[in-house]
Write a protein that holds these residues in place. Sequence first.
Motif, short mmCIF file in Angstrom:
data_model
loop_
_atom_site.label_atom_id
_atom_site.label_comp_id
_atom_site.label_asym_id
_atom_site.label_seq_id
_atom_site.Cartn_x
_atom_site.Cartn_y
_atom_site.Cartn_z
N TYR A 87 14.10 -13.28 -34.55
CA TYR A 87 14.75 -13.20 -36.06
C TYR A 87 13.65 -13.63 -37.01
CZ TYR A 87 16.88 -16.03 -39.60
OH TYR A 87 17.39 -16.86 -40.55
N PHE A 88 13.03 -14.89 -36.80
CA PHE A 88 12.22 -15.52 -37.77
C PHE A 88 10.90 -14.59 -38.22
CE2 PHE A 88 8.35 -18.16 -38.45
CZ PHE A 88 8.92 -19.16 -39.66
N LEU A 89 10.42 -14.13 -37.14
CA LEU A 89 9.16 -13.11 -37.52
C LEU A 89 9.58 -11.77 -38.20
CD1 LEU A 89 7.22 -13.61 -34.15
CD2 LEU A 89 6.63 -14.54 -36.43
N ALA A 90 10.79 -11.19 -37.66
CA ALA A 90 11.55 -10.07 -38.33
C ALA A 90 11.71 -10.13 -39.48
CB ALA A 90 12.74 -9.49 -37.35
N ASP A 91 12.25 -11.13 -39.74
CA ASP A 91 12.82 -11.56 -41.24
C ASP A 91 11.60 -11.63 -42.36
OD1 ASP A 91 15.62 -11.52 -41.26
OD2 ASP A 91 15.63 -13.25 -41.93
N TYR A 92 10.63 -12.42 -41.76
CA TYR A 92 9.48 -12.35 -42.85
C TYR A 92 8.77 -11.02 -42.93
CZ TYR A 92 8.86 -17.35 -43.78
OH TYR A 92 8.95 -18.58 -44.18
N ALA A 93 8.75 -10.19 -41.80
CA ALA A 93 8.29 -8.81 -41.88
C ALA A 93 9.00 -7.93 -42.75
CB ALA A 93 8.25 -8.39 -40.45
N LYS A 94 10.05 -8.22 -43.41
CA LYS A 94 10.72 -7.41 -44.07
C LYS A 94 10.97 -8.06 -45.70
CE LYS A 94 15.67 -8.60 -42.79
NZ LYS A 94 16.87 -8.03 -42.22
N GLY A 95 10.17 -9.13 -45.71
CA GLY A 95 10.05 -9.70 -46.95
C GLY A 95 11.32 -10.72 -47.21
N TRP A 96 11.76 -11.12 -46.39
CA TRP A 96 13.04 -12.27 -46.47
C TRP A 96 12.44 -13.43 -46.01
CZ3 TRP A 96 18.42 -10.11 -44.95
CH2 TRP A 96 18.76 -9.11 -45.51
N THR A 97 12.97 -14.77 -46.41
CA THR A 97 12.68 -16.00 -45.92
C THR A 97 13.81 -16.42 -45.10
OG1 THR A 97 11.52 -16.38 -48.06
CG2 THR A 97 12.13 -18.32 -46.63
N PRO A 98 13.61 -16.42 -43.74
CA PRO A 98 14.55 -16.79 -42.82
C PRO A 98 14.92 -18.47 -42.71
CG PRO A 98 12.49 -16.41 -41.80
CD PRO A 98 12.33 -16.14 -43.03
N ASN A 99 15.97 -18.73 -42.18
CA ASN A 99 16.55 -20.03 -42.00
C ASN A 99 16.56 -20.18 -40.53
OD1 ASN A 99 17.56 -22.49 -41.87
ND2 ASN A 99 18.21 -22.16 -44.06
N PRO A 100 15.51 -20.59 -39.60
CA PRO A 100 15.59 -20.69 -38.36
C PRO A 100 16.58 -21.71 -37.78
CG PRO A 100 13.54 -21.45 -39.09
CD PRO A 100 14.12 -20.77 -40.13
N CYS A 101 16.67 -22.84 -38.48
CA CYS A 101 17.63 -23.66 -38.21
C CYS A 101 19.26 -23.36 -37.99
CB CYS A 101 17.38 -25.15 -38.86
SG CYS A 101 15.85 -25.97 -38.81
N ILE A 102 19.47 -22.68 -39.06
CA ILE A 102 20.76 -21.92 -38.90
C ILE A 102 21.07 -21.01 -37.94
CG2 ILE A 102 22.22 -20.32 -40.24
CD1 ILE A 102 21.66 -21.86 -42.84
N ALA A 103 20.26 -20.21 -37.54
CA ALA A 103 20.05 -19.39 -36.48
C ALA A 103 19.93 -20.27 -35.39
CB ALA A 103 18.80 -18.48 -36.47
N CYS A 104 19.39 -21.22 -35.11
CA CYS A 104 19.44 -22.07 -33.83
C CYS A 104 20.79 -22.72 -33.78
CB CYS A 104 18.36 -23.29 -33.88
SG CYS A 104 18.29 -24.20 -32.41
N ASN A 105 21.40 -22.97 -34.80
CA ASN A 105 22.66 -23.67 -34.61
C ASN A 105 23.68 -22.70 -34.16
OD1 ASN A 105 22.13 -26.23 -35.45
ND2 ASN A 105 22.53 -25.77 -37.42
N ARG A 106 23.65 -21.40 -34.96
CA ARG A 106 24.59 -20.38 -34.69
C ARG A 106 24.57 -20.03 -33.11
NH1 ARG A 106 24.98 -14.90 -38.19
NH2 ARG A 106 26.80 -13.90 -37.23
N TYR A 107 23.47 -19.54 -32.85
CA TYR A 107 23.30 -18.82 -31.29
C TYR A 107 22.96 -19.85 -30.23
CZ TYR A 107 23.42 -14.74 -34.37
OH TYR A 107 23.69 -13.87 -35.22
N VAL A 108 22.39 -20.52 -30.35
CA VAL A 108 21.72 -21.57 -29.38
C VAL A 108 22.80 -22.68 -28.90
CG1 VAL A 108 19.74 -22.77 -28.31
CG2 VAL A 108 19.49 -20.73 -29.75
N LYS A 109 22.88 -23.48 -30.20
CA LYS A 109 23.66 -24.80 -29.99
C LYS A 109 25.05 -24.39 -30.15
CE LYS A 109 20.44 -27.71 -31.92
NZ LYS A 109 20.16 -28.44 -33.36
N PHE A 110 25.71 -23.46 -31.07
CA PHE A 110 27.13 -23.50 -31.00
C PHE A 110 27.50 -22.26 -30.24
CE2 PHE A 110 25.83 -26.16 -34.37
CZ PHE A 110 26.77 -27.05 -34.41
N GLU A 111 26.89 -21.46 -29.59
CA GLU A 111 27.41 -20.40 -28.61
C GLU A 111 26.60 -20.61 -27.35
OE1 GLU A 111 26.70 -16.49 -29.94
OE2 GLU A 111 27.64 -16.73 -31.78
N GLY A 112 25.36 -20.80 -26.99
CA GLY A 112 24.79 -20.81 -25.73
C GLY A 112 25.15 -22.19 -25.34
N LEU A 113 25.13 -23.34 -25.81
CA LEU A 113 25.23 -24.73 -25.29
C LEU A 113 26.80 -24.98 -25.22
CD1 LEU A 113 24.16 -27.34 -24.20
CD2 LEU A 113 24.36 -28.16 -26.65
#
Length: 364
Positions: A87-113
Motif C-alpha cells: 500500500y505504501f509503495l502504491a500510494d506514492y506511485a499515484k502521487g499520494w502520501t501514505p500513512n503506513p502506521c495507520i494501515a498497520c494499526n488497522r489491518y495488522v494490529k487491530f484485525e490480524g492480531l
Amino acid sequence: MEKKKVVVAMSGGVDSSLTAALLVERGYDVIGVTMRLSEESRDFEEDDRGCCSLSSVDDARRVAEIVGIPHYVMNFKDMFQEKVIDYFLADYAKGWTPNPCIACNRYVKFEGLLQKAMELGASYVATGHYARIGQDETGRYLLKKGIDEKKDQSYALYHLNQSSLAHFLMPLGEYTKVETRELAEKYSLPVAHKPDSQEICFVPHDDYKAYLRAHNPACLHPGDIVDTAGHVLGHHEGVPLYTIGQRKGLGIAAAHPLYVVDLDMVHNRVVVGGADDVYADSLVAGDLNWIAIDALAEPIAVTAKVRYGKREGRARVEPLAAGKVRVTFVEPQRAVTPGQSVVFYDGDTVVGGGIIEAANHHKS
C-alpha cells in the motif's frame, strides 16, 4: 472466577511494556506477543529505535520475564507486506502520501492480531496507545483522546469499529508520558527510559526516497517543476519524491520562498507556489469509518485534524455521493495532503475519519 485473558502487543518499548505490567497488576491473564513484521526492520538493530528490530524483541522478552508472563513472537510478515508495504509503495506511485502506521494499526494490529488473540482464547488485545475507549448511555463504544495532549494517538485509530473496540484495552490513555516512564521505573522495567521509536519501521534510516528508488523505481520519471501558472522553473527526478508543503530540496532559485502545492501525476509535474498557495479551504475524503455515529446523513460541525501532530481546525462535514464527504474549514489548513487521513472530533471524542483524496486550495 477465571481471569480474563488478554494478549498485549509488545514492541519492546516503554509504552507496551508498562501496558503488560499494569494488566498483570489488575488481575488479567496476560500473554505478551511481539509481531514480526518485516525483514527490513533488522536494519534497525544498531540504533535500537525500530519498533520491530531484533533488539526490540529481546527487550520485550526481558520485560515479559520481569512481569511474569509468557512471550511469543508471531509472524505477520505476509500480511504486513500486503497491507502496509505494498500500500505504501502504491500510494506514492499515484502521487499520494501514505500513512503506513495507520494501515498497520488497522489491518495488522487491530484485525490480524485480534484474530490470533481470539484463536488463543483471549477476550482482549491491549496496546500501548495513548487513547481511551468508553461507552455512551446507549452502550455504543466511543474512542476518545488520551489525556496527554502531546501524546494523544486517537488520530491513528479512527478506523476502529464497534466490534473491535469491544475487545481492545488501552490503559495508557489515562496517563501522561511522564507518568508512564515513572511507573515503568517503579515496576523496574529496563526500558523505562528507552527512546520512542520515530521511524517508519520498515524504511531504513527513515529515508523513504531511497526506499522508493530501491523498491519501486518504475514510479519515478524525470519531469518539470512548474509554478501555478505552468511556467517551468526546474526539473525533478520523480513526482513521488516530493510532498505537499515541502520547501527544501527543490533546487530552484527564487526571489521568495517556494513550496510544493500539488503533485500532478497526470502530467508528471511538481507544482510549486508561495506560502499562501499551500493552504486549502476544503477537501474531499473517502474510505470513511464512523465510530460515534452509524453514518453521516446530514452536515455536522466538528473539529478536524488533517495530519498527525497538527492542531484540529473547526470544520463542516457534509455527505457526498459514493460514500464520500466534503470537509470545509472555517480557517484554511496548511499542507492538506491526499493519502493522509482526516479525523473528525466532537470535543475529545472521535466521530470518525477517512482518507483525503483531493484538496481545494485557498485563494487569497
